[in-house]
Design an enzyme around this catalytic site. Structure first.
Site, PDB file in Angstrom:
ATOM      1  N   GLY A  14       0.828  -1.208   0.000  1.00 26.55           N
ATOM      2  CA  GLY A  14       0.000   0.000   0.000  1.00 26.55           C
ATOM      3  C   GLY A  14       0.858   1.253   0.000  1.00 26.55           C
ATOM      4  N   GLY A  16      -0.481   4.547   0.024  1.00 24.69           N
ATOM      5  CA  GLY A  16      -1.198   5.751   0.435  1.00 24.69           C
ATOM      6  C   GLY A  16      -0.374   6.467   1.501  1.00 24.69           C
ATOM      7  N   PHE A 119     -14.321  22.125  11.396  1.00 23.06           N
ATOM      8  CA  PHE A 119     -14.809  20.848  10.878  1.00 23.06           C
ATOM      9  C   PHE A 119     -15.779  20.266  11.904  1.00 23.06           C
ATOM     10  CE2 PHE A 119     -13.118  17.654   7.670  1.00 23.06           C
ATOM     11  CZ  PHE A 119     -12.972  18.572   6.658  1.00 23.06           C
ATOM     12  N   ASP A 221      -8.570  -5.292   0.128  1.00 23.84           N
ATOM     13  CA  ASP A 221      -7.715  -6.465  -0.132  1.00 23.84           C
ATOM     14  C   ASP A 221      -6.895  -6.865   1.102  1.00 23.84           C
ATOM     15  OD1 ASP A 221      -8.689  -6.079  -2.676  1.00 23.84           O
ATOM     16  OD2 ASP A 221      -6.827  -5.259  -3.481  1.00 23.84           O
ATOM     17  N   GLN A 240     -18.694   4.499   8.233  1.00 16.67           N
ATOM     18  CA  GLN A 240     -19.185   5.875   8.192  1.00 16.67           C
ATOM     19  C   GLN A 240     -19.840   6.218   6.850  1.00 16.67           C
ATOM     20  OE1 GLN A 240     -16.359   9.506   8.269  1.00 16.67           O
ATOM     21  NE2 GLN A 240     -17.456   9.536  10.200  1.00 16.67           N
ATOM     22  N   HIS A 242     -20.814   9.364   4.905  1.00 20.87           N
ATOM     23  CA  HIS A 242     -20.574  10.801   4.927  1.00 20.87           C
ATOM     24  C   HIS A 242     -21.869  11.483   4.517  1.00 20.87           C
ATOM     25  CE1 HIS A 242     -18.962  14.752   4.058  1.00 20.87           C
ATOM     26  NE2 HIS A 242     -17.790  14.400   4.525  1.00 20.87           N
ATOM     27  N   LEU A 252     -17.643  12.811  -3.101  1.00 18.32           N
ATOM     28  CA  LEU A 252     -17.684  13.537  -1.842  1.00 18.32           C
ATOM     29  C   LEU A 252     -17.692  15.051  -2.009  1.00 18.32           C
ATOM     30  CD1 LEU A 252     -17.431  12.802   1.224  1.00 18.32           C
ATOM     31  CD2 LEU A 252     -15.148  13.730   1.026  1.00 18.32           C
ATOM     32  N   GLU A 255     -16.741  18.122   4.147  1.00 23.70           N
ATOM     33  CA  GLU A 255     -17.283  18.809   5.305  1.00 23.70           C
ATOM     34  C   GLU A 255     -16.725  20.235   5.388  1.00 23.70           C
ATOM     35  OE1 GLU A 255     -17.743  16.077   8.656  1.00 23.70           O
ATOM     36  OE2 GLU A 255     -16.430  17.448   9.737  1.00 23.70           O
ATOM     37  N   ARG A 286     -20.532  13.380  11.973  1.00 26.18           N
ATOM     38  CA  ARG A 286     -21.046  12.884  10.688  1.00 26.18           C
ATOM     39  C   ARG A 286     -22.230  11.932  10.809  1.00 26.18           C
ATOM     40  NH1 ARG A 286     -15.394  12.212   7.319  1.00 26.18           N
ATOM     41  NH2 ARG A 286     -15.145  14.459   7.110  1.00 26.18           N
ATOM     42  N   HIS A 353     -18.399   5.986   3.087  1.00 26.61           N
ATOM     43  CA  HIS A 353     -17.193   6.808   3.045  1.00 26.61           C
ATOM     44  C   HIS A 353     -15.981   6.213   3.734  1.00 26.61           C
ATOM     45  CE1 HIS A 353     -14.870  10.431   2.747  1.00 26.61           C
ATOM     46  NE2 HIS A 353     -14.816  10.611   4.046  1.00 26.61           N
ATOM     47  N   ARG A 397     -15.850   8.290  13.186  1.00 27.08           N
ATOM     48  CA  ARG A 397     -14.629   9.096  13.031  1.00 27.08           C
ATOM     49  C   ARG A 397     -14.975  10.557  12.809  1.00 27.08           C
ATOM     50  NH1 ARG A 397     -11.751  11.245   8.529  1.00 27.08           N
ATOM     51  NH2 ARG A 397     -13.017  10.137   6.998  1.00 27.08           N
ATOM     52  N   SER A 402      -8.648  11.127   9.905  1.00 31.65           N
ATOM     53  CA  SER A 402      -8.104   9.956   9.222  1.00 31.65           C
ATOM     54  C   SER A 402      -6.743  10.256   8.625  1.00 31.65           C
ATOM     55  CB  SER A 402      -9.037   9.462   8.131  1.00 31.65           C
ATOM     56  OG  SER A 402      -8.367   8.454   7.420  1.00 31.65           O
TER      57      SER A 402
HETATM   58  C1  LIG Z   1     -13.068  11.457  -1.204  1.00 29.40           C
HETATM   59  C2  LIG Z   1     -12.411  11.327   0.133  1.00 29.40           C
HETATM   60  C3  LIG Z   1     -12.072  12.459   0.862  1.00 29.40           C
HETATM   61  C4  LIG Z   1     -11.471  12.343   2.106  1.00 29.40           C
HETATM   62  N1  LIG Z   1     -11.145  13.473   2.801  1.00 29.40           N
HETATM   63  C5  LIG Z   1     -10.522  13.373   3.990  1.00 29.40           C
HETATM   64  C6  LIG Z   1     -10.105  14.533   4.700  1.00 29.40           C
HETATM   65  O1  LIG Z   1     -10.273  15.652   4.244  1.00 29.40           O
HETATM   66  N2  LIG Z   1      -9.501  14.365   5.899  1.00 29.40           N
HETATM   67  C7  LIG Z   1      -9.264  13.142   6.441  1.00 29.40           C
HETATM   68  O2  LIG Z   1      -8.697  13.054   7.524  1.00 29.40           O
HETATM   69  N3  LIG Z   1      -9.644  12.012   5.764  1.00 29.40           N
HETATM   70  C8  LIG Z   1     -10.244  12.107   4.561  1.00 29.40           C
HETATM   71  N4  LIG Z   1     -10.611  10.964   3.901  1.00 29.40           N
HETATM   72  C9  LIG Z   1     -10.205   9.662   4.424  1.00 29.40           C
HETATM   73  C10 LIG Z   1      -8.721   9.428   4.137  1.00 29.40           C
HETATM   74  O3  LIG Z   1      -8.358  10.078   2.962  1.00 29.40           O
HETATM   75  C11 LIG Z   1      -8.386   7.951   3.993  1.00 29.40           C
HETATM   76  O4  LIG Z   1      -8.905   7.238   5.077  1.00 29.40           O
HETATM   77  C12 LIG Z   1      -6.872   7.750   3.958  1.00 29.40           C
HETATM   78  O5  LIG Z   1      -6.291   8.574   2.980  1.00 29.40           O
HETATM   79  C13 LIG Z   1      -6.479   6.307   3.719  1.00 29.40           C
HETATM   80  O6  LIG Z   1      -5.085   6.238   3.587  1.00 29.40           O
HETATM   81  P1  LIG Z   1      -4.328   4.836   3.531  1.00 29.40           P
HETATM   82  O7  LIG Z   1      -2.875   5.158   3.433  1.00 29.40           O
HETATM   83  O8  LIG Z   1      -4.768   3.990   4.648  1.00 29.40           O
HETATM   84  O9  LIG Z   1      -4.860   4.139   2.216  1.00 29.40           O
HETATM   85  P2  LIG Z   1      -5.021   4.620   0.690  1.00 29.40           P
HETATM   86  O10 LIG Z   1      -4.584   6.013   0.471  1.00 29.40           O
HETATM   87  O11 LIG Z   1      -6.393   4.236   0.294  1.00 29.40           O
HETATM   88  O12 LIG Z   1      -3.980   3.703  -0.058  1.00 29.40           O
HETATM   89  C14 LIG Z   1      -4.134   2.297  -0.158  1.00 29.40           C
HETATM   90  C15 LIG Z   1      -2.956   1.739  -0.917  1.00 29.40           C
HETATM   91  O13 LIG Z   1      -3.026   0.325  -0.910  1.00 29.40           O
HETATM   92  C16 LIG Z   1      -2.755  -0.180  -2.190  1.00 29.40           C
HETATM   93  N5  LIG Z   1      -3.411  -1.492  -2.310  1.00 29.40           N
HETATM   94  C17 LIG Z   1      -4.650  -1.852  -1.918  1.00 29.40           C
HETATM   95  N6  LIG Z   1      -4.861  -3.147  -2.187  1.00 29.40           N
HETATM   96  C18 LIG Z   1      -3.732  -3.620  -2.751  1.00 29.40           C
HETATM   97  C19 LIG Z   1      -3.324  -4.882  -3.254  1.00 29.40           C
HETATM   98  N7  LIG Z   1      -4.119  -5.957  -3.245  1.00 29.40           N
HETATM   99  N8  LIG Z   1      -2.082  -4.987  -3.779  1.00 29.40           N
HETATM  100  C20 LIG Z   1      -1.248  -3.920  -3.822  1.00 29.40           C
HETATM  101  N9  LIG Z   1      -1.588  -2.711  -3.363  1.00 29.40           N
HETATM  102  C21 LIG Z   1      -2.805  -2.574  -2.822  1.00 29.40           C
HETATM  103  C22 LIG Z   1      -3.308   0.874  -3.135  1.00 29.40           C
HETATM  104  O14 LIG Z   1      -2.702   0.777  -4.400  1.00 29.40           O
HETATM  105  C23 LIG Z   1      -2.905   2.150  -2.387  1.00 29.40           C
HETATM  106  O15 LIG Z   1      -1.571   2.483  -2.700  1.00 29.40           O
HETATM  107  C24 LIG Z   1     -11.206  11.069   2.651  1.00 29.40           C
HETATM  108  C25 LIG Z   1     -11.544   9.930   1.915  1.00 29.40           C
HETATM  109  C26 LIG Z   1     -12.152  10.056   0.687  1.00 29.40           C
HETATM  110  C27 LIG Z   1     -12.539   8.796  -0.046  1.00 29.40           C
END
Ligand SMILES: Cc1cc2nc3c(=O)[nH]c(=O)nc-3n(C[C@H](O)[C@H](O)[C@H](O)COP(=O)(O)OP(=O)(O)OC[C@H]3O[C@@H](n4cnc5c(N)ncnc54)[C@H](O)[C@@H]3O)c2cc1C
Length: 586
Positions: A14, A16, A119, A221, A240, A242, A252, A255, A286, A353, A397, A402
């Site tokens: 991952g 992110g 917020f 996954d 959650q 939203h 989205l 907020e 929320r 969300h 949340r 997040s």
């Molecule tokens: C539209 C939207 C707006 C948001 N706005 C906010 C906000 O303003 N403030 C806030 O605090 N939170 C916000 N959130 C929530 C927050 O953005 C997410 O919870 C957070 O970014 C998740 O980060 P992460 O690193 O856990 O995963 P992600 O950023 O989702 O990354 C997941 C990673 O895992 C990889 N992956 C997944 N499955 C596999 C697999 N099988 N094999 C290889 N790679 C895989 C993907 O390629 C990716 O790189 C928002 C969410 C959304 C959807």
């Protein structure tokens, strides 16, 4: 089949915010670190985060981490673990400054400090006036953070496996998890990556619901991989919704729009949140706002020809403010709702969300499972970000918490892995049987006889989740949903692909994702069916009250036999006094 193998000190699945912040710690400490991502790293869902990240910097209004902690505990409906919450709220401040120094282009106040907006669920003085705690880079905060972290990782020489799909965790002969089997999407070839420590950072699973704000890649996954490895998922019933997704579409509307002065109205033009949350109004937490919208629509006060949504009003705000602080929202609204929010209100309805639950971890990102009367750490396995549950969000949340969670716990998991690898410097070898099992998940899709298509089963599944595990849940509706899900799980065996090519076969990836989604969907449905109370995002008209006597405890779902177990909430913070459960009013 012989599978090529690569070795690293740490494997992060991952890319992110959670995965990249962990990788950065490891690469800066000169460890060999591999990051696997099924999409190019900067396409991870973190990029879509709009509103911002919480930290009590007090740049706009008086604030303290202790008030942030109170709001988070209250927002969680007292289900969050208070030690983890205290830790996160304290760490928020240095974490945001670290990001600033790493180059995140935050919006600025006139005095040059980081801009902070109001917020939902934020207060001063343990429940007083509205605070402004969310640090923002316009309405593209996640974009700014993810790109900065990616660039810093490139500088630190993190090894990226872009567009590789992780299939399953593998174990050595003693049963210790020692790597993962991954699939190179471009060639269709499997690759075994062995490492001394593994971090799951695969994000959320909003795609299990039909209407969602989440990217197509958010299919759970990593959570499903953990389930298959015998690890339970925690607090999965808490999902959650939203309040403000674009009606009928799900994208989205942050907020932050309400933080900047926007508000909701029903078909009579009434600002209805005043009835549901007299003090916080549109900035109540929320779950409260989402339920209010659904209630308005059900009572016949919805807008539009079908009466199936409400309106988010921004057109009373200065156009310059919308252009400066909410440019992305304006663009989304024009494209998907055909409305310029500077001129007319946006049609909105709740959208799936965020996953509050996930893979259970301690404060250091270590996966922790029940053992005997206590807990045991799964050696070398970590989880961070939305796929994990360090239990800082409990039953609901708060917005902006997040991005904070993924950054704080991603960073800390990275730091802990450095120590773990020092103490466990030897690489374990994958047991051939474990590898074979993982490979079978792939070769299963080579069968050529007739069957059901992935698209058909997926559509049925996502509709079932929406109909039976949505904003309001009764025993009857959920029990029926569980039956349907069990049938869909059986039908998985009948699903076939028509395209069996190897190169960039996205149909095969979608099939693998569907299997994961159904496992995760069942964990939500079963956990929800068992919890007979209303708490946070889990709202049961048949059990409308929160029941601390019976249910102030975390749920644990095991895939084996759809079994449930429970564990106590950690109500004792690290250094301050605990916040005892109170009625939650906004
Ligand atoms: C539209 C939207 C707006 C948001 N706005 C906010 C906000 O303003 N403030 C806030 O605090 N939170 C916000 N959130 C929530 C927050 O953005 C997410 O919870 C957070 O970014 C998740 O980060 P992460 O690193 O856990 O995963 P992600 O950023 O989702 O990354 C997941 C990673 O895992 C990889 N992956 C997944 N499955 C596999 C697999 N099988 N094999 C290889 N790679 C895989 C993907 O390629 C990716 O790189 C928002 C969410 C959304 C959807």
């Amino acid at each position: 089949m012989t599978v090529p193998t690569r070795h690293f000190d740490a494997l992060i699945i991952g890319a992110g915010g959670a995965g990249l912040n962990a990788a950065l710690q490891l690469a800066n400490a000169e460890l060999r670190v591999a990051v696997v991502s099924k999409v190019f790293p900067t396409r991870s869902h973190t990029v879509a985060a709009q509103g911002g990240v919480n930290a009590a910097l007090a740049n706009v209004m008086p604030d303290s981490w202790h008030w942030h902690m109170f709001d988070t505990v209250k927002g969680s409906d007292y289900l969050g673990d208070q030690d983890a919450i205290e830790f996160m709220c304290r760490e928020a401040i240095p974490t945001v400054y670290e990001l600033e120094h790493a180059g995140v282009p935050f919006s600025r106040l006139a005095d040059g400090k980081i801009y902070q907006r109001a917020f939902g669920g934020q207060s001063q003085n343990f429940g007083g006036e509205q605070a402004a705690r969310t640090c923002a880079a316009a309405d593209r905060t996640g974009h700014a953070i993810l790109h900065t972290l990616y660039q810093q990782n490139i500088r630190a020489r993190t090894h990226f496996f872009d567009e590789f799909f992780a299939l399953d965790l593998v174990r050595d002969a003693e049963g210790v998890i020692c790597g993962a089997l991954v699939l190179e999407i471009e060639s269709g070839q499997p690759l075994l990556i062995e490492a001394k420590a593994i971090l799951l950072a695969t994000g959320g699973w909003g795609q299990v619901f039909r209407t969602t704000s989440n990217a197509h890649i958010n299919t759970g996954d990593g959570a499903a991989m953990a389930l298959r490895a015998g690890i339970p998922l925690m607090d999965m019933e808490f999902f959650q919704f939203h309040p403000t997704g674009i009606a009928g579409k799900g994208m989205l509307i942050s907020e932050g729009t309400r933080g900047e002065g926007g508000y909701l109205i029903n078909k009579d033009g009434e600002r209805f949140m005043e009835r549901y949350a007299p003090r916080a109004k549109d900035l109540a937490s929320r779950d409260v706002v989402a339920r209010a919208i659904v209630t308005e629509v059900k009572a016949g006060r919805g807008c539009g020809a079908q009466g199936d949504h409400v309106l988010l009003k921004l057109d009373h705000l200065d156009e310059a403010l919308i252009a400066q602080r909410l440019p992305g929202i304006r663009e989304l609204s024009k494209i998907f709702a055909g409305v310029d929010p500077a001129v007319a209100p946006i049609p909105v309805f709740p959208t799936a969300h965020y996953a509050m639950g996930g893979i259970p971890t301690d404060r250091f990102g270590r996966v922790a499972v029940p053992a005997g009367r206590g807990e045991e750490i799964v050696a070398g396995l970590y989880a961070a970000g939305e796929c994990a549950c360090a239990s800082v969000h409990g039953a609901n949340r708060l917005g902006g918490n997040s991005l904070l969670d993924i950054l704080v716990f991603g960073r800390l998991a990275g730091k802990d892995i450095i120590e773990f690898v020092k103490e466990n410097p030897y690489q374990r070898t994958t047991d051939p049987l474990s590898l074979e099992l993982a490979l079978a998940r792939l070769t299963r899709w080579d069968r050529q006889d007739a069957g059901i298509s992935v698209a058909t089963l997926r559509a049925e599944f996502r509709k079932c989740m929406e109909d039976h595990a949505g904003v309001f849940r009764t025993e009857e509706v959920m029990a029926e949903g569980y039956q349907k899900l069990c049938e869909l799980r059986e039908q998985l065996a009948e699903v076939r692909l028509t395209d069996h090519s190897k190169v960039f076969n996205t149909a095969r990836i979608e099939a693998l994702e569907l299997v994961n989604m159904i496992d995760v969907g069942l964990s939500i449905a079963v956990s929800a069916l068992h919890r007979r109370e209303s708490r946070g995002a889990h709202s049961r008209p048949d059990y409308p009250a929160r029941d601390d006597q019976a249910w102030l405890k975390h749920s644990l779902y095991y895939r084996d036999g759809d079994r449930m177990d429970y564990k106590p909430v950690r109500t004792k913070p690290l250094t301050v006094e605990s916040f005892p459960p109170k009625e939650r009013v906004y």
